[in-house]
Design an enzyme around this catalytic site. Structure first.
Site, PDB file in Angstrom:
ATOM      1  N   CYS A 218      17.611 -10.640  11.621  1.00 33.74           N
ATOM      2  CA  CYS A 218      18.401  -9.837  10.678  1.00 33.74           C
ATOM      3  C   CYS A 218      19.891 -10.179  10.677  1.00 33.74           C
ATOM      4  CB  CYS A 218      18.221  -8.355  10.999  1.00 33.74           C
ATOM      5  SG  CYS A 218      19.050  -7.284   9.792  1.00 33.74           S
TER       6      CYS A 218
ATOM      7  N   CYS B 167      13.820   1.496  -3.912  1.00 36.86           N
ATOM      8  CA  CYS B 167      13.916   1.629  -2.463  1.00 36.86           C
ATOM      9  C   CYS B 167      15.356   1.467  -2.012  1.00 36.86           C
ATOM     10  CB  CYS B 167      13.038   0.590  -1.773  1.00 36.86           C
ATOM     11  SG  CYS B 167      12.900   0.839   0.018  1.00 36.86           S
TER      12      CYS B 167
ATOM     13  N   CYS C 277      11.832   5.383  -2.576  1.00 42.05           N
ATOM     14  CA  CYS C 277      11.501   4.907  -1.239  1.00 42.05           C
ATOM     15  C   CYS C 277      12.788   4.749  -0.439  1.00 42.05           C
ATOM     16  CB  CYS C 277      10.765   3.564  -1.329  1.00 42.05           C
ATOM     17  SG  CYS C 277      10.387   2.783   0.266  1.00 42.05           S
TER      18      CYS C 277
ATOM     19  N   CYS D 276      17.473  -7.189  16.161  1.00 44.31           N
ATOM     20  CA  CYS D 276      16.362  -7.868  15.481  1.00 44.31           C
ATOM     21  C   CYS D 276      16.774  -9.313  15.196  1.00 44.31           C
ATOM     22  CB  CYS D 276      16.018  -7.145  14.186  1.00 44.31           C
ATOM     23  SG  CYS D 276      15.695  -5.373  14.395  1.00 44.31           S
TER      24      CYS D 276
ATOM     25  N   CYS E 152      24.745  -2.982  12.091  1.00 47.59           N
ATOM     26  CA  CYS E 152      23.640  -2.318  12.775  1.00 47.59           C
ATOM     27  C   CYS E 152      23.672  -2.643  14.271  1.00 47.59           C
ATOM     28  CB  CYS E 152      22.308  -2.757  12.177  1.00 47.59           C
ATOM     29  SG  CYS E 152      20.879  -1.930  12.909  1.00 47.59           S
TER      30      CYS E 152
ATOM     31  N   CYS F 245       4.871   2.798   3.951  1.00 52.11           N
ATOM     32  CA  CYS F 245       5.024   1.376   3.621  1.00 52.11           C
ATOM     33  C   CYS F 245       5.323   0.652   4.922  1.00 52.11           C
ATOM     34  CB  CYS F 245       6.161   1.197   2.616  1.00 52.11           C
ATOM     35  SG  CYS F 245       6.538  -0.528   2.222  1.00 52.11           S
TER      36      CYS F 245
ATOM     37  N   ARG G 106       2.253  -6.336  -0.666  1.00 52.86           N
ATOM     38  CA  ARG G 106       3.469  -6.740  -1.366  1.00 52.86           C
ATOM     39  C   ARG G 106       3.927  -8.132  -0.944  1.00 52.86           C
ATOM     40  NH1 ARG G 106       6.886  -2.400  -0.633  1.00 52.86           N
ATOM     41  NH2 ARG G 106       5.929  -1.521  -2.506  1.00 52.86           N
TER      42      ARG G 106
END
Length: 335
Positions: free
Chosen positions: A61, A98, A130, A58, A54, A190, A262
């Protein structure tokens, strides 16, 4: 119900957040009973359909290309592999499946076409489908809705004030714009965040303030605890104290009463009794399966043992009356 408000101010949320812990949990449990079936927990399964590489930065991550972690880059999975994973998840008790792709944003290309095919195929299994794919345009959100997508995950992560300390490759407004596009397309939202990013209590309150003041509360609010990964900038962050997690869950439950809260990343570190406290405080959704994208998660059998011990029951798919749920029921009803 009158409990649902979209005009919370920070002082009100702070006053809730700072209540004595047991009083806060009792208040949250009372709110939970007014809006949800007590003891019913929605089970989701999360699969990384495209891993690593990616372009984002972040700080939490391990899938960011610029960080040196043990995560290996894997191209987009084949549709039949994803469908088989969804079937296994359903057999294991999950009502929602998901699919996550390590993209900064969705691009209108063959990979997105394949994701659309995946959504259609998993939708045929009568599961809530999802996706979490990064930023979306209105047109892309519409395509996902037409394919039968039930929910889209796009976390705000933290407060707007702390955001630039964690991520610099996209803005807070970018995230809010995607949530707006998802909502306009008629897809369930979400969105939650992560605690343990070096934020203050005020940042946690700020994140809840953002979510609770959206025109419509997210249907699902994941509360993640940072799982530090070697090679990322936050690798040396300490473990979040358990009472702080409970405080976040309980406050989220009170300010967003109808949302599913969640208990997400970091659950592997919690004992059954600690998880029970989280359920009492208003958590009513979990991810099941031994991995969340790239981080460990409790095994399915351990979760089912916990459900039996605590008297919890899995929530059925399409139980919330969302427009996509009604569409799926109508499509599968006999003539």
């Amino acid at each position: 119900m009158s409990d649902i408000r979209n005009n919370w101010n920070r002082e009100e949320i702070r006053a809730i957040y700072e209540r004595p812990l047991l009083q806060l949990v009792l208040d949250a449990a009372d709110m939970h009973r007014r809006h949800h079936k007590f003891g019913e927990v929605q089970i989701s399964s999360l699969l990384s359909i495209k891993t690593g590489g990616c372009s984002e930065d972040c700080a939490y991550c391990p899938q960011a290309a610029r960080f040196h972690t043990d995560v290996k880059v894997h191209a987009l999975m084949k549709t039949d592999e994803v469908v088989n994973a969804a079937k296994n998840a359903k057999a294991g008790g999950a009502s929602r499946f998901c699919m996550g792709a390590a993209w900064r944003e969705v691009r209108d290309n063959r990979d997105f076409d394949r994701v659309i095919d995946m959504v259609k195929a998993v939708n045929e299994l009568d599961m809530e489908v999802c996706c979490t794919l990064g930023m979306l345009t209105p047109q892309q959100a519409d395509r996902l809705a037409e394919a039968g997508l039930y929910a889209y995950n796009h976390n705000v992560d933290t407060s707007e004030e702390h955001y630039n300390e964690v991520i610099t490759t996209r803005t807070y407004d970018d995230r809010l714009n995607t949530l707006n596009n998802v909502r306009k397309a008629g897809i369930s939202v979400c969105s939650g965040g992560i605690i343990g990013l070096g934020e203050t209590d005020e940042d946690r309150i700020g994140m809840l303030h953002t979510l609770s003041n959206l025109p419509q509360h997210p249907e699902s609010v994941p509360i993640n605890v940072l799982v530090p990964v070697a090679g990322t900038p936050l690798a040396n962050n300490g473990r979040v104290p358990f009472d702080e997690l409970v405080r976040m869950i309980a406050t989220a439950r009170i300010v967003m009463p109808a949302s599913a809260v969640r208990l997400s990343a970091g659950r592997l570190e919690l004992s059954v009794s600690e998880q029970a406290m989280c359920f009492l405080a208003g958590a009513n959704s979990i991810f099941a399966g031994d991995k969340l994208l790239t981080t460990p998660n409790p095994e399915y059998n351990a979760d089912m043992d916990m459900f039996r011990m605590l008297g919890l029951t899995p929530k059925a798919a399409f139980a919330d009356g969302h427009p996509q749920a009604r569409k799926n029921v109508m499509e599968h009803e006999p003539c």
